[in-house]
Design a protein around this motif. Sequence first.
Motif, short mmCIF file in Angstrom:
data_model
loop_
_atom_site.label_atom_id
_atom_site.label_comp_id
_atom_site.label_asym_id
_atom_site.label_seq_id
_atom_site.Cartn_x
_atom_site.Cartn_y
_atom_site.Cartn_z
N GLU A 1 -15.27 25.92 17.83
CA GLU A 1 -15.40 24.99 16.70
C GLU A 1 -16.78 24.31 16.69
O GLU A 1 -17.37 24.11 15.63
CB GLU A 1 -14.29 23.94 16.75
N LEU A 2 -17.30 23.96 17.88
CA LEU A 2 -18.63 23.36 17.95
C LEU A 2 -19.70 24.40 17.61
O LEU A 2 -20.68 24.08 16.91
CB LEU A 2 -18.88 22.78 19.34
N GLU A 3 -19.49 25.64 18.05
CA GLU A 3 -20.42 26.72 17.68
C GLU A 3 -20.47 26.88 16.17
O GLU A 3 -21.54 27.08 15.58
CB GLU A 3 -19.98 28.04 18.34
N GLU B 1 -23.76 26.63 13.83
CA GLU B 1 -24.15 27.80 13.03
C GLU B 1 -24.11 27.50 11.52
O GLU B 1 -24.90 28.04 10.76
CB GLU B 1 -23.21 28.97 13.33
N SER B 2 -23.18 26.63 11.11
CA SER B 2 -23.04 26.33 9.68
C SER B 2 -24.25 25.59 9.11
O SER B 2 -24.41 25.48 7.90
CB SER B 2 -21.77 25.51 9.44
N ILE C 1 -29.55 26.60 11.06
CA ILE C 1 -30.78 26.22 11.74
C ILE C 1 -31.24 27.31 12.70
O ILE C 1 -32.41 27.52 12.91
CB ILE C 1 -30.58 24.89 12.50
N THR C 2 -30.27 28.05 13.26
CA THR C 2 -30.64 29.02 14.30
C THR C 2 -31.09 30.37 13.75
O THR C 2 -31.58 31.20 14.50
CB THR C 2 -29.43 29.26 15.22
N ARG C 3 -30.87 30.60 12.44
CA ARG C 3 -31.20 31.89 11.83
C ARG C 3 -30.53 33.03 12.60
O ARG C 3 -31.15 34.02 12.96
CB ARG C 3 -32.73 32.11 11.79
N SER D 1 -26.53 38.15 11.04
CA SER D 1 -25.70 37.98 9.84
C SER D 1 -24.20 38.00 10.13
O SER D 1 -23.43 37.36 9.40
CB SER D 1 -26.04 39.07 8.82
N ASN D 2 -23.75 38.74 11.14
CA ASN D 2 -22.30 38.84 11.40
C ASN D 2 -21.77 37.74 12.32
O ASN D 2 -20.62 37.75 12.71
CB ASN D 2 -21.96 40.20 11.99
N ARG D 3 -22.64 36.78 12.65
CA ARG D 3 -22.25 35.71 13.58
C ARG D 3 -21.11 34.86 13.00
O ARG D 3 -20.18 34.50 13.72
CB ARG D 3 -23.47 34.82 13.87
N ALA D 4 -21.15 34.57 11.71
CA ALA D 4 -20.12 33.75 11.07
C ALA D 4 -18.76 34.45 11.14
O ALA D 4 -17.74 33.83 11.47
CB ALA D 4 -20.49 33.47 9.62
#
Length: 516
Positions: free
Chosen positions: A140-142, A146-147, A150-152, A155-158
Amino acid sequence: MTREQKDNLFVLVKSLSKSEKRQFKLYVGRLGVNEDSKFLTLFNILDKLSVYDETVILKKGIVKKQQLSNLKAHLYKQILISLRLNPSHQNIRIQIREQLDFATILYHKGLYKQSLKILDKAKNLAIAHEEKNVAYEIVELEKVIESQYITRSISNRADELTIQAKELSLQNVLASKLSNLSLQLYGIFLKTGYVKNDKEHQVITKYFNNRLPKYDINKLGFREKLWLYKSYLWYSFLTVDFLSCYKYASKWVDLFYDNKDMIVLNPVFFLRGNHYLLEALFYLRQYEKFKDTLTKLEEVTKKKWFPLDDNNEGLAFLYVYNNKFNLHFIEGSFKEGLPLIDELLRQLQHYKDRIDEHHIMVFYYKIASMYFGAGDTKKCIVFLDKIISNKSLQMREDLLCFSRILNLVAHYEAGLDYNLDVLIKSTYKFLIKMEDLYEVQKEIIRFLRGLGDIYPHEVKGAFIKLHKKLKAFEDDPYQKRPFLYLDIISWLESKINNQPIAQVIRNKFLENQGKK
């Protein structure tokens, strides 16, 4: 209860080992406070007291009465912080929490990549050690970081985090439902005890099935399986299905032996699982398996890698010694078990602050039973009196019930019949006040009520008559429970056949072993 046990701070100070006290003083020194700091002075005063006494503290003049509670609260907090820093308390669970705290600090400082790096490591550690609640917190913190784009990140991280959060959430919900069911069944057990007829059996079965969540055993992790086995175990205990108890207690214990890292992380569950396994084997009179399980448990608790903190050490003592007594009861080796009594009483002095009074009373009942089996009825009565005369403790009704019955039998055996009539009446009055009596208990009450009217030459006939009635309940699944507390049938057989009770039980044990 003694007064010092009511003051939480005093109990905490007294629970500290020499190394923990030394570390606390070093920790205070690192804080840079004056050596004469009030909370450190209070610590030293409490450390020297044998019994908590507020007047002694106030006489030292370090603080006024109105300020004492605040000072105690501050000292309590500082001791806990010091203990948290102690390497002996740094288990995986605390380490993961610490990493989450570090990552949160870095996030609030705007160091997002550093925060995500720590979170990823902490999450993998949490999942590997079945700490899925904190793993969900980490994900949840990740997601929060990510939302913010800022980290760029790739694309599949979300999608990756969303899927992971969903899986962990489903596992946590399942574990929660199973743990709730286990706790609810345990609560019913404490309130109502074992089922006593088919109607009660049906009610419990319906209750269990309605609350048991759907699951695929192949998809369950360690934690979910543990709660599942615990739920089935309590259902089996409630329904007096000791074979099923053995089955699920075995699964519970094997789960730990197949995942030895979990023994270190969850030693309390490991110890309790072994205790329930031994209890089931005791009820089933599976002597060889009982002996092997007890030996293995004792060996594991003595391993260097086994985490023996104050709590675990107290539980290990409780479960090992409880079942050492049971081993002698199975064998009928009462005289051989007598040295265990002195050993136990010495150990009880050492563990008196870590074991609740109810369990001490259970030990007293076992000691009384050992003396009774060995033929020392007067010492048996001494320990039963410690239970019966204890008015400050709400004990299980069954323990009080069978303590009184055994006390009456012991007085009869010892020839202490000068006040037997009074004892019979008080025992009878106590038993009729009990709710939901077993038929076995009802027959014993009827026998006791008529005992005073029996002539000496009629006693043997009365014993034979009662034995015949009780024998009919021995294999009844709903009525056999009382025989596990008090082997009244063997005692009656000893009187009928003019043999020591130890010999009767020993003969049954040897006969049972010969059949295998």
